[in-house]
Design a protein around this motif. Sequence first.
Motif, mmCIF file in Angstrom:
data_model
loop_
_atom_site.group_PDB
_atom_site.id
_atom_site.type_symbol
_atom_site.label_atom_id
_atom_site.label_comp_id
_atom_site.label_asym_id
_atom_site.label_seq_id
_atom_site.Cartn_x
_atom_site.Cartn_y
_atom_site.Cartn_z
ATOM 1 N N LYS A 149 0.887 -1.167 0.000
ATOM 2 C CA LYS A 149 0.000 0.000 0.000
ATOM 3 C C LYS A 149 0.910 1.197 0.000
ATOM 4 C CE LYS A 149 -0.381 0.191 5.014
ATOM 5 N NZ LYS A 149 -1.242 0.064 6.155
ATOM 6 N N ASP A 150 0.452 2.280 -0.543
ATOM 7 C CA ASP A 150 1.260 3.486 -0.496
ATOM 8 C C ASP A 150 0.967 4.236 0.807
ATOM 9 O OD1 ASP A 150 2.507 2.989 -2.933
ATOM 10 O OD2 ASP A 150 0.968 4.034 -4.065
ATOM 11 N N PHE A 151 -0.301 4.593 0.994
ATOM 12 C CA PHE A 151 -0.701 5.340 2.183
ATOM 13 C C PHE A 151 -1.974 4.744 2.764
ATOM 14 C CE2 PHE A 151 1.887 8.318 -0.100
ATOM 15 C CZ PHE A 151 2.522 9.048 0.875
ATOM 16 N N GLU A 152 -2.138 4.946 4.058
ATOM 17 C CA GLU A 152 -3.420 4.674 4.695
ATOM 18 C C GLU A 152 -3.853 5.973 5.341
ATOM 19 O OE1 GLU A 152 -5.503 1.668 7.880
ATOM 20 O OE2 GLU A 152 -3.717 1.001 6.791
ATOM 21 N N LEU A 153 -5.082 6.347 5.051
ATOM 22 C CA LEU A 153 -5.598 7.644 5.467
ATOM 23 C C LEU A 153 -7.082 7.477 5.793
ATOM 24 C CD1 LEU A 153 -5.223 10.822 5.451
ATOM 25 C CD2 LEU A 153 -5.755 10.700 3.027
ATOM 26 N N ASN A 154 -7.478 7.802 7.009
ATOM 27 C CA ASN A 154 -8.880 7.651 7.411
ATOM 28 C C ASN A 154 -9.403 6.237 7.152
ATOM 29 O OD1 ASN A 154 -8.962 10.393 8.142
ATOM 30 N ND2 ASN A 154 -9.492 10.975 6.048
ATOM 31 N N ASN A 155 -8.588 5.240 7.450
ATOM 32 C CA ASN A 155 -8.918 3.825 7.257
ATOM 33 C C ASN A 155 -9.069 3.413 5.793
ATOM 34 O OD1 ASN A 155 -8.924 3.116 10.036
ATOM 35 N ND2 ASN A 155 -10.921 4.114 10.217
ATOM 36 N N ASP A 156 -8.682 4.259 4.866
ATOM 37 C CA ASP A 156 -8.681 3.932 3.445
ATOM 38 C C ASP A 156 -7.263 3.645 2.991
ATOM 39 O OD1 ASP A 156 -11.406 4.226 2.953
ATOM 40 O OD2 ASP A 156 -11.216 6.344 2.393
ATOM 41 N N ILE A 157 -7.111 2.638 2.145
ATOM 42 C CA ILE A 157 -5.812 2.369 1.538
ATOM 43 C C ILE A 157 -5.745 3.162 0.239
ATOM 44 C CG2 ILE A 157 -4.315 0.623 0.516
ATOM 45 C CD1 ILE A 157 -5.524 -1.387 2.499
ATOM 46 N N ILE A 158 -4.718 3.993 0.160
ATOM 47 C CA ILE A 158 -4.573 4.932 -0.949
ATOM 48 C C ILE A 158 -3.399 4.507 -1.824
ATOM 49 C CG2 ILE A 158 -4.226 7.365 -1.580
ATOM 50 C CD1 ILE A 158 -6.687 6.912 0.257
ATOM 51 N N GLU A 159 -3.652 4.393 -3.114
ATOM 52 C CA GLU A 159 -2.557 4.180 -4.052
ATOM 53 C C GLU A 159 -2.244 5.505 -4.724
ATOM 54 O OE1 GLU A 159 -0.903 1.343 -7.428
ATOM 55 O OE2 GLU A 159 -2.901 2.086 -7.877
ATOM 56 N N ILE A 160 -0.950 5.752 -4.915
ATOM 57 C CA ILE A 160 -0.510 6.942 -5.636
ATOM 58 C C ILE A 160 -0.094 6.505 -7.029
ATOM 59 C CG2 ILE A 160 1.110 8.881 -5.696
ATOM 60 C CD1 ILE A 160 -0.838 8.834 -3.248
ATOM 61 N N LYS A 161 -0.689 7.106 -8.030
ATOM 62 C CA LYS A 161 -0.344 6.837 -9.429
ATOM 63 C C LYS A 161 0.278 8.125 -9.963
ATOM 64 C CE LYS A 161 -1.247 4.166 -13.138
ATOM 65 N NZ LYS A 161 -0.895 2.802 -13.349
ATOM 66 N N THR A 162 1.510 8.037 -10.424
ATOM 67 C CA THR A 162 2.229 9.224 -10.877
ATOM 68 C C THR A 162 2.629 9.073 -12.330
ATOM 69 O OG1 THR A 162 3.144 9.405 -8.640
ATOM 70 C CG2 THR A 162 4.125 10.797 -10.325
ATOM 71 N N SER A 163 2.433 10.125 -13.102
ATOM 72 C CA SER A 163 2.812 10.151 -14.510
ATOM 73 C C SER A 163 3.645 11.394 -14.787
ATOM 74 C CB SER A 163 1.580 10.186 -15.417
ATOM 75 O OG SER A 163 0.830 9.007 -15.284
ATOM 76 N N GLY A 164 4.604 11.237 -15.678
ATOM 77 C CA GLY A 164 5.391 12.390 -16.114
ATOM 78 C C GLY A 164 4.734 13.035 -17.315
ATOM 79 N N TYR A 165 5.003 14.319 -17.487
ATOM 80 C CA TYR A 165 4.496 15.018 -18.672
ATOM 81 C C TYR A 165 5.571 15.937 -19.228
ATOM 82 C CZ TYR A 165 3.531 19.146 -15.721
ATOM 83 O OH TYR A 165 3.637 20.219 -14.880
ATOM 84 N N ASP A 166 5.389 16.321 -20.493
ATOM 85 C CA ASP A 166 6.363 17.174 -21.169
ATOM 86 C C ASP A 166 5.808 18.586 -21.351
ATOM 87 O OD1 ASP A 166 4.534 16.930 -23.242
ATOM 88 O OD2 ASP A 166 5.762 15.543 -24.394
ATOM 89 N N GLN A 167 6.416 19.337 -22.269
ATOM 90 C CA GLN A 167 6.011 20.736 -22.484
ATOM 91 C C GLN A 167 4.556 20.884 -22.898
ATOM 92 O OE1 GLN A 167 8.503 18.894 -23.625
ATOM 93 N NE2 GLN A 167 9.448 19.899 -25.353
ATOM 94 N N ALA A 168 3.966 19.847 -23.441
ATOM 95 C CA ALA A 168 2.562 19.914 -23.876
ATOM 96 C C ALA A 168 1.603 19.999 -22.685
ATOM 97 C CB ALA A 168 2.223 18.703 -24.738
ATOM 98 N N GLY A 169 2.102 19.739 -21.479
ATOM 99 C CA GLY A 169 1.264 19.814 -20.293
ATOM 100 C C GLY A 169 0.584 18.487 -19.997
ATOM 101 N N TYR A 170 -0.185 18.467 -18.948
ATOM 102 C CA TYR A 170 -0.841 17.231 -18.509
ATOM 103 C C TYR A 170 -2.355 17.266 -18.703
ATOM 104 C CZ TYR A 170 -2.122 19.982 -14.442
ATOM 105 O OH TYR A 170 -2.634 20.956 -13.634
ATOM 106 N N GLU A 171 -2.904 18.418 -19.059
ATOM 107 C CA GLU A 171 -4.356 18.582 -19.117
ATOM 108 C C GLU A 171 -5.042 17.611 -20.079
ATOM 109 O OE1 GLU A 171 -2.431 22.213 -17.603
ATOM 110 O OE2 GLU A 171 -2.116 21.021 -19.394
ATOM 111 N N HIS A 172 -4.328 17.135 -21.077
ATOM 112 C CA HIS A 172 -4.905 16.210 -22.063
ATOM 113 C C HIS A 172 -4.666 14.739 -21.688
ATOM 114 C CE1 HIS A 172 -0.702 16.553 -23.130
ATOM 115 N NE2 HIS A 172 -0.812 15.416 -23.790
ATOM 116 N N LEU A 173 -4.002 14.505 -20.564
ATOM 117 C CA LEU A 173 -3.674 13.141 -20.152
ATOM 118 C C LEU A 173 -4.804 12.523 -19.336
ATOM 119 C CD1 LEU A 173 0.077 13.704 -19.206
ATOM 120 C CD2 LEU A 173 -0.865 12.777 -21.331
#
Length: 185
Positions: free
Chosen positions: A78-102
Amino acid sequence: MKIKITKEIIYKAIDRSEASIGYQYDRFKLSLNMRKSMIVIGTIGELIFEQYLKGKEVEYEYEDEMHKSLEYISKYEKDFELNNDIIEIKTSGYDQAGYEHLNLLYSQDQYDSGIRKGFDKCVLIFVNGYDRNEGRLKIENCNSATIAGYIPFKDISKYPSQRKYYGDDYKVPIRELYNIETLIK
């Protein structure tokens, strides 16, 4: 929510990639450098989320998977546990085009694994500095992260994709994510 990526975070992420290369990101059959880059991106996301929680004075539990075996990670991660919820963190990289279209992308095997592990929520974080041509993060260009939001984990299955590429069995548009502030209340 935009957050500055400090040099300390970068150095921790690089150290973790070196220490955990034998345990992570072998499922894609990527080159060693690309695997390290993926670990750095993921670690930056986890450290940014931790910084965010600390800044909001939220109690949480964080499981650092460095030095954990592949067997352990595949069953109990698990990544984090918060308020009894197991939280996964999903991370993506982006380039100069930005992330808004991802989008938030999940392969079927990742989704099934998350269900088995009991993930309750998935937080999506974007980090800048990704070079699409080289397929890796350029550390010298990485200085900003954005917590795009979160989604209840089981809701990911409501967004099936046409699967053009490996890993996009589910494709959640970022506009469908919940505001991160509602997760910590």
